[in-house]
Enzyme design. Sequence first.
Site, PDB file in Angstrom:
ATOM      1  N   THR A 149      -1.105  -2.131  -5.951  1.00  0.00           N
ATOM      2  CA  THR A 149      -0.264  -1.128  -6.031  1.00  0.00           C
ATOM      3  C   THR A 149       1.282  -0.699  -7.092  1.00  0.00           C
ATOM      4  O   THR A 149       1.713  -1.738  -6.422  1.00  0.00           O
ATOM      5  CB  THR A 149      -0.214  -0.661  -4.748  1.00  0.00           C
ATOM      6  OG1 THR A 149      -1.524  -1.156  -4.137  1.00  0.00           O
ATOM      7  CG2 THR A 149      -0.815   0.714  -4.980  1.00  0.00           C
TER       8      THR A 149
ATOM      9  N   ILE B 168       4.164  -3.303  -1.201  1.00  0.00           N
ATOM     10  CA  ILE B 168       3.646  -4.730  -1.009  1.00  0.00           C
ATOM     11  C   ILE B 168       4.363  -5.494   0.118  1.00  0.00           C
ATOM     12  O   ILE B 168       5.947  -5.113   0.362  1.00  0.00           O
ATOM     13  CB  ILE B 168       4.838  -5.068  -2.477  1.00  0.00           C
ATOM     14  CG1 ILE B 168       4.277  -4.638  -3.669  1.00  0.00           C
ATOM     15  CG2 ILE B 168       3.913  -6.488  -2.258  1.00  0.00           C
ATOM     16  CD1 ILE B 168       2.880  -4.476  -3.920  1.00  0.00           C
TER      17      ILE B 168
ATOM     18  N   GLU C 118     -10.351  -8.774   1.597  1.00  0.00           N
ATOM     19  CA  GLU C 118      -9.614  -7.624   2.157  1.00  0.00           C
ATOM     20  C   GLU C 118      -9.994  -6.987   3.280  1.00  0.00           C
ATOM     21  O   GLU C 118      -9.652  -6.662   4.258  1.00  0.00           O
ATOM     22  CB  GLU C 118      -8.457  -6.714   1.391  1.00  0.00           C
ATOM     23  CG  GLU C 118      -7.272  -6.368   1.712  1.00  0.00           C
ATOM     24  CD  GLU C 118      -6.787  -5.413   0.492  1.00  0.00           C
ATOM     25  OE1 GLU C 118      -5.861  -4.992   0.763  1.00  0.00           O
ATOM     26  OE2 GLU C 118      -6.660  -6.041  -0.602  1.00  0.00           O
TER      27      GLU C 118
ATOM     28  N   GLY D   1      -4.870  -1.351   2.268  1.00  0.00           N
ATOM     29  CA  GLY D   1      -6.181  -1.654   0.963  1.00  0.00           C
ATOM     30  C   GLY D   1      -7.699  -1.159   0.373  1.00  0.00           C
ATOM     31  O   GLY D   1      -9.037  -1.356   0.180  1.00  0.00           O
TER      32      GLY D   1
END
Length: 388
Positions: A128, A159, A243, A364
Amino acid sequence: MNTLYFTEEHELFRESLRDFLQKEVVPHLEKWEKEGTIERFIWEKFGEMGYFGVAYPEKYGGMDLDLFYTVILLEELQRINSGGFAAAIWAHAYLAMTHLNKEGSEAIKEKYLTKSISGEMIGCLCITEPFGGSDVAAMRTTAEETEDGFVLNGSKTFITNGVYSDYLVVAAKTAPELGGKGISIFIVDRDTPGINATKLNKLGWRASDTAEISFDNVKIPKSHIMGEKNMGFPYIMQHFALERLIMGVNAHARAEYAIEYTLQYMSEREAFGKSINQFQALRHRLVEHATEVEVSKTFNYNTTKRLDAGEYVVKEATMSKLKSTKVADEVIYDCLQFLGGYGYIEEYPLARMSRDSRLGPIGGGTSEILKEILSKMIIDQKNYKPAT
């Protein structure tokens, strides 16, 4: 025991893990929540117990067990009520390490995967970006190829393990002119010059270190590219299924724990001469929530079974995250309400749980993005395929 999915061996693993978490983790959680730092010793203890290796090959120190051991690990981590600690553990074990295992060279696996399983090294996954959000293909971070390697420039954000990890699995564009088809995956050592991490102050997940990371002319050896050059986007998409399913399982597990705790509270709390679990308005709302959780859990178990059998369950995993995180937020909102004023007090678990749960529909891939992905699959009949 749900014998359709869990064996006696699974349940013995659950009992052992639950005991381990109560003895080794719970006594430290308040400190870690306040300081935003998880002490290093617990990673090594997780490694000693083999918890990081349940899904990985024995060759690198793992146990190569089925995905329901992973489900148990995720569920039990939610029961100790620290979304940040749980996230730090599964982001290492199933985000960073999944890429090591699937795309890493033999040399990378021997060095990084082995030590990740043992708890000697901690990893993070950097996808991201500040301006990209859920739009992976729009990333701006680049890795320019040179004679002896690559030079990495750009930034990542949100993160997990972004401050204290030992290595970073980084997605960057090696062919920017190709857009999403020009992304590659690299492993980068934390102490490489040019890496700077800034810790972010979050609403929830307080125990974990979440960072914005910048890369300023970071030199990466050619041996640190993972998988094929420019194949990063399909690798990322392929692993998103796991995920999203992980976040779906996390959601049903924390919702189930919230109901369990609230039921106990309601049986002891009295109003107008009787326990509050005898009031119809509360009883009916609670059983509606329990039904939603049970439906989500059953769907998640079924999706896990199919993923473990090798099916590409990207649609179902996306549905899992979309539905389960919504259910968890609704359940926890009402469970806090059922506790009345005590639900708003930090000494009771629902206050932290409500903050931690709120990230579910965001991290996510936001629920809005997931709905669009599902719209393309269901309405537009788009067929996503795994990386070859």
